[in-house]
Each structure stands twice: as C-alpha cells, then as structure tokens.
Design a protein around this motif. Structure first.
Motif, PDB file in Angstrom:
ATOM      1  N   SER A  56     -24.743   8.992 -16.010  1.00 31.64           N
ATOM      2  CA  SER A  56     -23.406   9.049 -16.604  1.00 31.64           C
ATOM      3  C   SER A  56     -22.481   8.128 -15.817  1.00 31.64           C
ATOM      4  O   SER A  56     -22.809   7.691 -14.714  1.00 31.64           O
ATOM      5  CB  SER A  56     -22.868  10.482 -16.565  1.00 31.64           C
ATOM      6  OG  SER A  56     -22.598  10.862 -15.226  1.00 31.64           O
ATOM      7  N   HIS A  58     -19.756   8.935 -14.334  1.00 30.63           N
ATOM      8  CA  HIS A  58     -19.407   9.643 -13.100  1.00 30.63           C
ATOM      9  C   HIS A  58     -20.520   9.490 -12.066  1.00 30.63           C
ATOM     10  O   HIS A  58     -20.257   9.202 -10.895  1.00 30.63           O
ATOM     11  CB  HIS A  58     -19.160  11.125 -13.411  1.00 30.63           C
ATOM     12  CG  HIS A  58     -18.967  11.970 -12.204  1.00 30.63           C
ATOM     13  ND1 HIS A  58     -17.771  12.030 -11.534  1.00 30.63           N
ATOM     14  CD2 HIS A  58     -19.809  12.790 -11.552  1.00 30.63           C
ATOM     15  CE1 HIS A  58     -17.894  12.852 -10.511  1.00 30.63           C
ATOM     16  NE2 HIS A  58     -19.123  13.332 -10.505  1.00 30.63           N
ATOM     17  N   ALA A  59     -21.770   9.667 -12.492  1.00 31.31           N
ATOM     18  CA  ALA A  59     -22.900   9.548 -11.573  1.00 31.31           C
ATOM     19  C   ALA A  59     -23.022   8.126 -11.035  1.00 31.31           C
ATOM     20  O   ALA A  59     -23.311   7.935  -9.850  1.00 31.31           O
ATOM     21  CB  ALA A  59     -24.195   9.964 -12.271  1.00 31.31           C
ATOM     22  N   ARG A  62     -20.578   7.687  -8.305  1.00 33.30           N
ATOM     23  CA  ARG A  62     -21.012   8.378  -7.086  1.00 33.30           C
ATOM     24  C   ARG A  62     -22.131   7.610  -6.386  1.00 33.30           C
ATOM     25  O   ARG A  62     -22.169   7.545  -5.170  1.00 33.30           O
ATOM     26  CB  ARG A  62     -21.481   9.804  -7.401  1.00 33.30           C
ATOM     27  CG  ARG A  62     -20.390  10.702  -7.920  1.00 33.30           C
ATOM     28  CD  ARG A  62     -19.262  10.848  -6.896  1.00 33.30           C
ATOM     29  NE  ARG A  62     -18.132  11.526  -7.460  1.00 33.30           N
ATOM     30  CZ  ARG A  62     -17.021  10.931  -7.906  1.00 33.30           C
ATOM     31  NH1 ARG A  62     -16.919   9.618  -7.849  1.00 33.30           N
ATOM     32  NH2 ARG A  62     -16.026  11.622  -8.390  1.00 33.30           N
ATOM     33  N   THR A 113     -24.307  14.066 -11.969  1.00 29.68           N
ATOM     34  CA  THR A 113     -23.641  13.724 -10.711  1.00 29.68           C
ATOM     35  C   THR A 113     -24.671  13.580  -9.608  1.00 29.68           C
ATOM     36  O   THR A 113     -25.797  14.061  -9.731  1.00 29.68           O
ATOM     37  CB  THR A 113     -22.559  14.751 -10.326  1.00 29.68           C
ATOM     38  OG1 THR A 113     -21.745  14.214  -9.272  1.00 29.68           O
ATOM     39  CG2 THR A 113     -23.152  16.069  -9.870  1.00 29.68           C
TER      40      THR A 113
END
Length: 134
Positions: A56, A58-59, A62, A113
């Motif tokens: 994703s 977001h991942a 990160r 995540t």
C-alpha cells in the motif's frame, strides 16, 4: 494600518538576490520532489515484478522512511508467510520476519504497514487475526 493586512504582509515571502537564482532554486526544489516520486515509483515497480504481493502507499512510505530491506529473498519469505496465513484462513495477519513486522491483507495480497526493529518497541498491533513467524 489594519492589523489583518499587516499580518498578511508579514506572512508574505520576501526574495532577495538575482531573480534567475531564485527561479533555479525553485526548480531544484521541484526536481527533488520529482526524484522522490520517481524513486517511489521505481521501488513499487521492482516490488511488483519480484513479488506477487503488493505494498500500500502507507507501507511504501514506511519501507522508505525506515530503510527496511525488501530484497528478493525477503519478498520470497514474505510471500511464504502470506501463503501460510492463507492456508490457516487468516485474513489480516502480522507476519514477523527477523526484526521486521508486516501487517498483510491476505485477500488483497497487500502489505498494509511495515515496522522495523527500531519502531517495534512499544508497538501495539490491532485488527489482526493471527501471527506468522518466518
């Protein structure tokens, strides 16, 4: 002078120096943003090519921010963890691999995540239905 107008004038950027230099600085700032975006795209493409699993937005942030190793070997192990989770009927497992934790949405085959060893201390994982250690 009106206080509102005075505050607006205080907030306005003031440029000094050669106008050509100012434009070049603006262009270089915009270019570095484009380079970051292109790095993210290259990383996404590489991950997509080497793995059946996707990350994703977001991942991906990160992974880049926490310098997480996403080599071909790591992706192969992660895919194995997803396969094991799927066999057990897990939908949103926490996959622990060495010192990195991945929360994965199994039906979508997508990493939600990523947390590395530096960020793991004090972390609480919610909305997971199992853990796979690989």
């Amino acid at each position: 002078m009106d206080p509102l107008r005075y505050n607006q004038l205080l907030q306005r950027l003031v440029y000094t120096g050669n106008p050509v230099d100012i434009q070049q600085n603006r262009d270089s700032r915009e270019t570095s943003g484009e380079e970051n975006a292109s790095f993210q795209k290259v990383l996404e493409e590489k991950l997509r090519e080497e793995s059946g699993i996707s990350f994703s937005k977001h991942a991906m942030e990160r992974v880049a921010e926490r310098n997480v190793d996403v080599s071909a070997e790591q992706l192969e192990r992660l895919n194995e963890g997803v396969r094991l989770a799927e066999e057990k009927g897990l939908r949103t497992p926490l996959i622990l691999m060495d010192t990195t934790a991945f929360v994965v949405n199994v039906p979508n085959n997508k990493v939600v995540t990523v947390v590395n060893d530096e960020s793991l201390k004090g972390s609480v994982f919610t909305n997971i239905d199992g853990t796979v250690m690989i």
